[in-house]
Design a protein around this motif. Structure first.
Motif, PDB file in Angstrom:
ATOM      1  N   GLU A 134      -5.064   3.329   8.158  1.00 33.78           N
ATOM      2  CA  GLU A 134      -4.512   2.115   7.555  1.00 33.78           C
ATOM      3  C   GLU A 134      -4.649   0.938   8.508  1.00 33.78           C
ATOM      4  O   GLU A 134      -4.660   1.115   9.726  1.00 33.78           O
ATOM      5  CB  GLU A 134      -3.027   2.301   7.238  1.00 33.78           C
ATOM      6  N   ALA A 162       0.825  -1.187   0.000  1.00 29.75           N
ATOM      7  CA  ALA A 162       0.000   0.000   0.000  1.00 29.75           C
ATOM      8  C   ALA A 162       0.855   1.231   0.000  1.00 29.75           C
ATOM      9  O   ALA A 162       1.767   1.358   0.775  1.00 29.75           O
ATOM     10  CB  ALA A 162      -0.884   0.009   1.233  1.00 29.75           C
ATOM     11  N   ARG A 208      -3.028  -3.198   8.994  1.00 32.83           N
ATOM     12  CA  ARG A 208      -1.993  -4.129   8.545  1.00 32.83           C
ATOM     13  C   ARG A 208      -2.173  -5.466   9.248  1.00 32.83           C
ATOM     14  O   ARG A 208      -2.362  -5.513  10.463  1.00 32.83           O
ATOM     15  CB  ARG A 208      -0.602  -3.559   8.841  1.00 32.83           C
ATOM     16  N   GLN A 223       0.893   5.167   0.973  1.00 28.45           N
ATOM     17  CA  GLN A 223       0.210   5.750   2.110  1.00 28.45           C
ATOM     18  C   GLN A 223      -1.195   6.163   1.730  1.00 28.45           C
ATOM     19  O   GLN A 223      -1.467   6.548   0.598  1.00 28.45           O
ATOM     20  CB  GLN A 223       0.985   6.940   2.632  1.00 28.45           C
ATOM     21  N   ALA A 224      -2.091   6.099   2.709  1.00 28.01           N
ATOM     22  CA  ALA A 224      -3.490   6.430   2.486  1.00 28.01           C
ATOM     23  C   ALA A 224      -3.691   7.888   2.097  1.00 28.01           C
ATOM     24  O   ALA A 224      -4.746   8.245   1.586  1.00 28.01           O
ATOM     25  CB  ALA A 224      -4.305   6.113   3.741  1.00 28.01           C
ATOM     26  N   GLY A 262      -5.820   0.754   3.160  1.00 25.86           N
ATOM     27  CA  GLY A 262      -5.986   2.097   3.700  1.00 25.86           C
ATOM     28  C   GLY A 262      -7.051   2.886   2.970  1.00 25.86           C
ATOM     29  O   GLY A 262      -7.529   2.489   1.901  1.00 25.86           O
TER      30      GLY A 262
END
Length: 206
Positions: free
Chosen positions: A90, A20, A92, A22-23, A111
């Motif tokens: 986010e 991912a 994980r 970053q959001a 995210g």
């Protein structure tokens, strides 16, 4: 076993792109496992492709086998463009553990977040798989986690010229455990120009 592991990785990569971004759409990434027992907090400075500088604060906490993070800050693009507010969340989850057949650890990361400014906000929805391995420095408490995150992110922009696109970037990262309570982290995004750049972070873990 090796073929099975490779098939799992390939399937996840095909469906979620592996990793991912970053959001908030910035070039900052996640290692395949958490560095903390209870929580962590820190700050990150980011330099996305095309110029400008972003500053974000972040907080992440553990909940069972998962960990969840929130982040927020501001992006100053310069060049007369309007500044943007950044906000995102986010999650994980560890999904792979290294063994004799497969040398890397992996975590599924998802995210949602965005960059917000009047009339031209951007929604970012990334998902994927982070792959890496912790390397301990012999005779020291220092450890390093190099990892890769080939990334797909759904990016939807508002306004008169709004559009929705899927973007690809290869995220490269390194987490450096310098003391029992402090990490320095580096992230680099290469590939799609919309997500390229690099970041530096300082994180305190508990």
């Amino acid at each position: 076993m090796r073929n099975t592991m490779m098939a799992v990785v390939a399937a996840l990569a095909a469906t979620a792109s592996a990793a991912a971004a970053q959001a908030t759409g910035m070039p900052s990434y996640n290692a395949p496992y958490r560095a903390f027992a209870k929580s962590e907090f820190g700050g990150v400075i980011e330099f996305p492709n095309g110029g400008g500088t972003a500053f974000e604060g972040m907080y992440r906490f553990a909940t069972g086998t998962l960990d969840v993070g929130v982040r927020g800050g501001a992006f100053f693009p310069g060049g007369g463009a309007n500044n943007r507010v950044l906000a995102g969340a986010e999650g994980r989850a560890r999904v792979l553990t290294h063994n004799e057949q497969f040398p890397l650890d992996g975590a599924f990361v998802v995210g949602v977040g965005g960059q917000f400014v009047s009339g031209a906000s951007v929604l970012v929805i990334p998902a994927g798989l982070s792959l890496g391995r912790r390397l301990d420095v012999q005779g020291s408490q220092v450890s390093i986690i190099p990892y890769v995150q080939p990334t797909l992110a759904l990016i939807s922009s508002s306004g008169p010229l709004g559009s929705t696109k899927v973007r690809f970037v290869l995220g490269l990262g390194g987490d450096f455990r310098l003391t029992k309570m402090f990490d320095a982290r580096v992230g680099v995004g290469v590939g799609d120009a919309a997500l390229e750049g690099f970041s530096l972070a300082a994180v305190w873990v508990h």
